[in-house]
Design a protein around this motif. Sequence first.
Motif, PDB file in Angstrom:
ATOM      1  N   ASP B  50      35.181  43.548  39.254  1.00 16.35           N
ATOM      2  CA  ASP B  50      34.995  42.207  38.700  1.00 16.35           C
ATOM      3  C   ASP B  50      35.541  42.141  37.276  1.00 16.35           C
ATOM      4  N   GLU B  51      35.199  43.132  36.485  1.00 14.75           N
ATOM      5  CA  GLU B  51      35.649  43.129  35.085  1.00 14.75           C
ATOM      6  C   GLU B  51      37.163  43.266  34.979  1.00 14.75           C
ATOM      7  N   ASN B  54      38.865  39.978  36.162  1.00 16.74           N
ATOM      8  CA  ASN B  54      38.685  38.943  35.147  1.00 16.74           C
ATOM      9  C   ASN B  54      39.559  39.200  33.916  1.00 16.74           C
ATOM     10  N   ASP B  58      42.504  36.714  32.672  1.00 16.36           N
ATOM     11  CA  ASP B  58      42.495  36.151  31.320  1.00 16.36           C
ATOM     12  C   ASP B  58      43.770  36.513  30.566  1.00 16.36           C
ATOM     13  N   ALA B  92      36.476  35.310  41.443  1.00 15.76           N
ATOM     14  CA  ALA B  92      36.941  35.310  40.050  1.00 15.76           C
ATOM     15  C   ALA B  92      38.078  34.307  39.861  1.00 15.76           C
ATOM     16  N   ARG B  96      38.187  30.038  38.014  1.00 18.73           N
ATOM     17  CA  ARG B  96      39.184  29.517  37.070  1.00 18.73           C
ATOM     18  C   ARG B  96      40.022  28.395  37.676  1.00 18.73           C
TER      19      ARG B  96
END
Lengths: 220, 220
Positions: B50-51, B54, B58, B92, B96
Amino acid sequence: MRVLGVDPGLTRCGIAVVDVAPNRTATLVGVTVVGTGAEQSLDRRLLAIDEAVNEWLDRHSPDHVAVERMFAQHNTPTVMGTAQASGVAIAAAARRGIPVALHTPSEIKAAVTGSGTAGKEQVTSMVTRILRLGEPPRPADAADALALAITHAWRGGLMGRGLETGNLTSPQRASSFPTAAGSPGARGSSATAAQRVWLAAEQRSRGAGGSQGWGGGSRT
Amino acid sequence: MRVLGVDPGLTRCGIAVVDVAPNRTATLVGVTVVGTGAEQSLDRRLLAIDEAVNEWLDRHSPDHVAVERMFAQHNTPTVMGTAQASGVAIAAAARRGIPVALHTPSEIKAAVTGSGTAGKEQVTSMVTRILRLGEPPRPADAADALALAITHAWRGGLMGRGLETGNLTSPQRASSFPTAAGSPGARGSSATAAQRVWLAAEQRSRGAGGSQGWGGGSRT
């Protein structure tokens, strides 16, 4: 202790929150079933679940999150969608640092009814009694998520050792709480009828499900 | 057009970003493989994915996200973990508002090599040529995520119609770009050797995979 239980699914995802006191009294905080129709795209469906789980985590700040563990026994798109939904829920809890545990359907049935092969009606009936509700929880699918949250509190969360994240991979976790049935406060004279029902079910559960193991599933 | 491709998995999750120009030139922006060991708990493993997803979303702000579609053909924990990881990646992107599309392994192989049954080495070799790299991408697992991102741009993203979220459930999506091979700029005299290789592979792909359908998988 507050537990948020997630019964994952794209069409119906149950989310339940229960508070469990040291004397094992379980109280309903809230429950819902979210989901989307199959006509929606997968990303929109997962987003709806992501948003609902996040909202409930923010609103209720549970101490633990429990997610139903499922197995890919059937080679169907439903299984994959359910797994994807569970991944979304687990990651949402992990982002907040909330411990996550998985419980199999048979563990849940055994915990609340005493039988790992109990039917849906029996689970609903016991959840209604354990939570001292005037009528079965609505919507009907909510009972599974409630049973899951109760199961988690019962199987370890109350022991003060918690169900830390590392335990997700421990197959012998169920047998690491051998003294749970003898915990203080559980059998006080002030126990309600529901608590007595629960304790009796717990005792049966320990016989039926105690050696089942977290990583198992042979009973499913 | 910038595409971020995710080849999901708990142990190895490939994340690749490519830019694809209107003349179909594909350029490597970045690629990585993240993952965790099986000794880690499931929630920590999913959190790591997940991190990473993301962070890459980004950092690179892709126009589209493509995720490898897998099938529960084997009843193994690996399949469930991969599905959970894919759910995390899809959610994720959905958070967005980035369109998400799924492509099967055979679609990816057909798109970059012309054969839906190509081997891993062949896919890596073609990805290296398409991206005009001096050597095969590292780590080795990264090639799959790169091939996925290229496939997505090729199969529809460049047509200006995008691969909107609703298309995830459209089984006839692949056949809705019948004019792709004839798009302007693709066959200009300035085409590089890699582009010619790519175009030839695309033509073969359309014969091999054009009727396969997005929701299919019969070739897998």
